[in-house]
Design a protein around this motif. Structure first.
Motif, mmCIF file in Angstrom:
data_model
loop_
_atom_site.group_PDB
_atom_site.id
_atom_site.type_symbol
_atom_site.label_atom_id
_atom_site.label_comp_id
_atom_site.label_asym_id
_atom_site.label_seq_id
_atom_site.Cartn_x
_atom_site.Cartn_y
_atom_site.Cartn_z
ATOM 1 N N GLN A 138 32.947 51.005 46.279
ATOM 2 C CA GLN A 138 33.279 51.508 44.945
ATOM 3 C C GLN A 138 34.751 51.292 44.620
ATOM 4 O OE1 GLN A 138 32.372 55.682 44.510
ATOM 5 N NE2 GLN A 138 34.355 56.324 45.238
ATOM 6 N N THR A 139 34.995 51.263 43.323
ATOM 7 C CA THR A 139 36.359 51.145 42.809
ATOM 8 C C THR A 139 36.620 52.332 41.902
ATOM 9 O OG1 THR A 139 36.310 48.736 42.898
ATOM 10 C CG2 THR A 139 37.923 49.725 41.427
ATOM 11 N N ARG A 140 37.786 52.950 42.052
ATOM 12 C CA ARG A 140 38.217 54.040 41.192
ATOM 13 C C ARG A 140 39.436 53.573 40.411
ATOM 14 N NH1 ARG A 140 36.909 55.570 45.934
ATOM 15 N NH2 ARG A 140 39.019 55.401 46.762
ATOM 16 N N GLY B 212 37.722 56.303 35.860
ATOM 17 C CA GLY B 212 36.541 55.444 35.848
ATOM 18 C C GLY B 212 36.163 55.035 37.252
ATOM 19 N N ILE B 213 34.867 54.979 37.491
ATOM 20 C CA ILE B 213 34.348 54.576 38.808
ATOM 21 C C ILE B 213 33.291 53.507 38.594
ATOM 22 C CG2 ILE B 213 33.033 55.324 40.843
ATOM 23 C CD1 ILE B 213 34.274 58.089 40.505
ATOM 24 N N ALA B 214 33.287 52.514 39.484
ATOM 25 C CA ALA B 214 32.248 51.486 39.473
ATOM 26 C C ALA B 214 31.769 51.278 40.902
ATOM 27 C CB ALA B 214 32.779 50.186 38.892
ATOM 28 N N ARG B 215 30.465 51.148 41.046
ATOM 29 C CA ARG B 215 29.873 50.927 42.366
ATOM 30 C C ARG B 215 28.996 49.685 42.318
ATOM 31 N NH1 ARG B 215 29.290 56.389 41.388
ATOM 32 N NH2 ARG B 215 30.386 57.747 42.835
ATOM 33 N N MET B 216 29.116 48.849 43.315
ATOM 34 C CA MET B 216 28.210 47.722 43.528
ATOM 35 C C MET B 216 28.581 47.090 44.859
ATOM 36 S SD MET B 216 29.438 44.469 41.163
ATOM 37 C CE MET B 216 29.520 45.321 39.624
ATOM 38 N N ASP B 217 27.652 46.372 45.418
ATOM 39 C CA ASP B 217 27.933 45.695 46.671
ATOM 40 C C ASP B 217 29.096 44.750 46.477
ATOM 41 O OD1 ASP B 217 25.862 46.986 47.967
ATOM 42 O OD2 ASP B 217 24.410 45.412 47.494
ATOM 43 N N GLY B 218 30.047 44.804 47.383
ATOM 44 C CA GLY B 218 31.252 44.010 47.256
ATOM 45 C C GLY B 218 31.150 42.614 47.823
ATOM 46 N N GLY B 219 29.976 42.156 48.141
ATOM 47 C CA GLY B 219 29.734 40.892 48.815
ATOM 48 C C GLY B 219 30.719 39.766 48.581
ATOM 49 N N THR B 220 31.048 39.462 47.335
ATOM 50 C CA THR B 220 31.942 38.348 47.046
ATOM 51 C C THR B 220 33.204 38.844 46.345
ATOM 52 O OG1 THR B 220 31.039 37.926 44.846
ATOM 53 C CG2 THR B 220 29.919 36.853 46.706
ATOM 54 N N GLU B 221 34.219 38.002 46.347
ATOM 55 C CA GLU B 221 35.460 38.338 45.651
ATOM 56 C C GLU B 221 35.192 38.529 44.159
ATOM 57 O OE1 GLU B 221 39.330 39.371 45.125
ATOM 58 O OE2 GLU B 221 38.344 39.032 47.031
ATOM 59 N N LEU C 115 34.725 42.048 39.313
ATOM 60 C CA LEU C 115 33.893 42.644 38.261
ATOM 61 C C LEU C 115 33.878 44.157 38.377
ATOM 62 C CD1 LEU C 115 30.860 40.188 38.202
ATOM 63 C CD2 LEU C 115 32.648 40.435 36.468
ATOM 64 N N ARG C 116 33.787 44.648 39.589
ATOM 65 C CA ARG C 116 33.798 46.090 39.820
ATOM 66 C C ARG C 116 35.113 46.693 39.345
ATOM 67 N NH1 ARG C 116 32.763 47.572 45.875
ATOM 68 N NH2 ARG C 116 35.011 47.398 45.950
ATOM 69 N N ASP C 117 36.229 46.014 39.608
ATOM 70 C CA ASP C 117 37.537 46.470 39.127
ATOM 71 C C ASP C 117 37.545 46.551 37.601
ATOM 72 O OD1 ASP C 117 38.356 46.409 41.768
ATOM 73 O OD2 ASP C 117 39.758 44.736 41.514
ATOM 74 N N GLU C 118 37.053 45.503 36.957
ATOM 75 C CA GLU C 118 37.041 45.460 35.491
ATOM 76 C C GLU C 118 36.209 46.600 34.906
ATOM 77 O OE1 GLU C 118 35.711 41.575 34.354
ATOM 78 O OE2 GLU C 118 37.463 40.601 35.245
ATOM 79 N N VAL C 119 35.053 46.869 35.495
ATOM 80 C CA VAL C 119 34.191 47.949 35.002
ATOM 81 C C VAL C 119 34.870 49.302 35.195
ATOM 82 C CG1 VAL C 119 31.995 49.162 35.370
ATOM 83 C CG2 VAL C 119 32.043 46.661 35.282
ATOM 84 N N ALA D 133 32.450 39.681 42.781
ATOM 85 C CA ALA D 133 31.822 40.991 42.596
ATOM 86 C C ALA D 133 32.863 42.103 42.622
ATOM 87 C CB ALA D 133 30.758 41.232 43.666
ATOM 88 N N VAL D 134 33.850 41.987 43.494
ATOM 89 C CA VAL D 134 34.918 42.992 43.574
ATOM 90 C C VAL D 134 35.747 42.971 42.291
ATOM 91 C CG1 VAL D 134 37.021 43.668 44.790
ATOM 92 C CG2 VAL D 134 34.996 42.969 46.092
#
Length: 84
Positions: free
Chosen positions: A22-24, A40-49, A54-58, A51-52
């Motif tokens: 997750q990213t906060r 804001g918090i976003a959760r998803m599998d961090g598998g690829t850079e 995208l999680r930061d942006e969300v 994806a990470v």
């Protein structure tokens, strides 16, 4: 020519904290005598850079959205108090 001497400026400080799944994000706005913090918090599998990223942006988008809601609520409260 426009008079820019009366232009008001402020900045939003955004901080992003990541862990494995997750990213906060926090968005801090200091305006007049008030400081507001959106979260804001976003959760998803961090598998690829990607994806990470995208999680930061969300997470950042959610923090800014939360901050905007607080600004609106504060403004409406001040309007209600002033117009009683």
């Amino acid at each position: 020519m426009e008079d820019h001497d009366k232009t008001k400026h402020s900045a939003v400080l955004i901080a992003v904290d990541e862990d494995a799944d997750q990213t906060r994000a926090t968005a801090l706005l200091s305006w007049r005598s008030t400081a507001l913090v959106g979260m804001g918090i976003a959760r998803m599998d961090g598998g690829t850079e990607h994806a990470v990223e995208l999680r930061d942006e969300v997470a950042v988008a959610r923090a800014l959205s939360n901050l905007a809601s607080q600004i609106f609520a504060t403004s409406m409260s001040e309007i209600d108090a002033a117009t009683g």
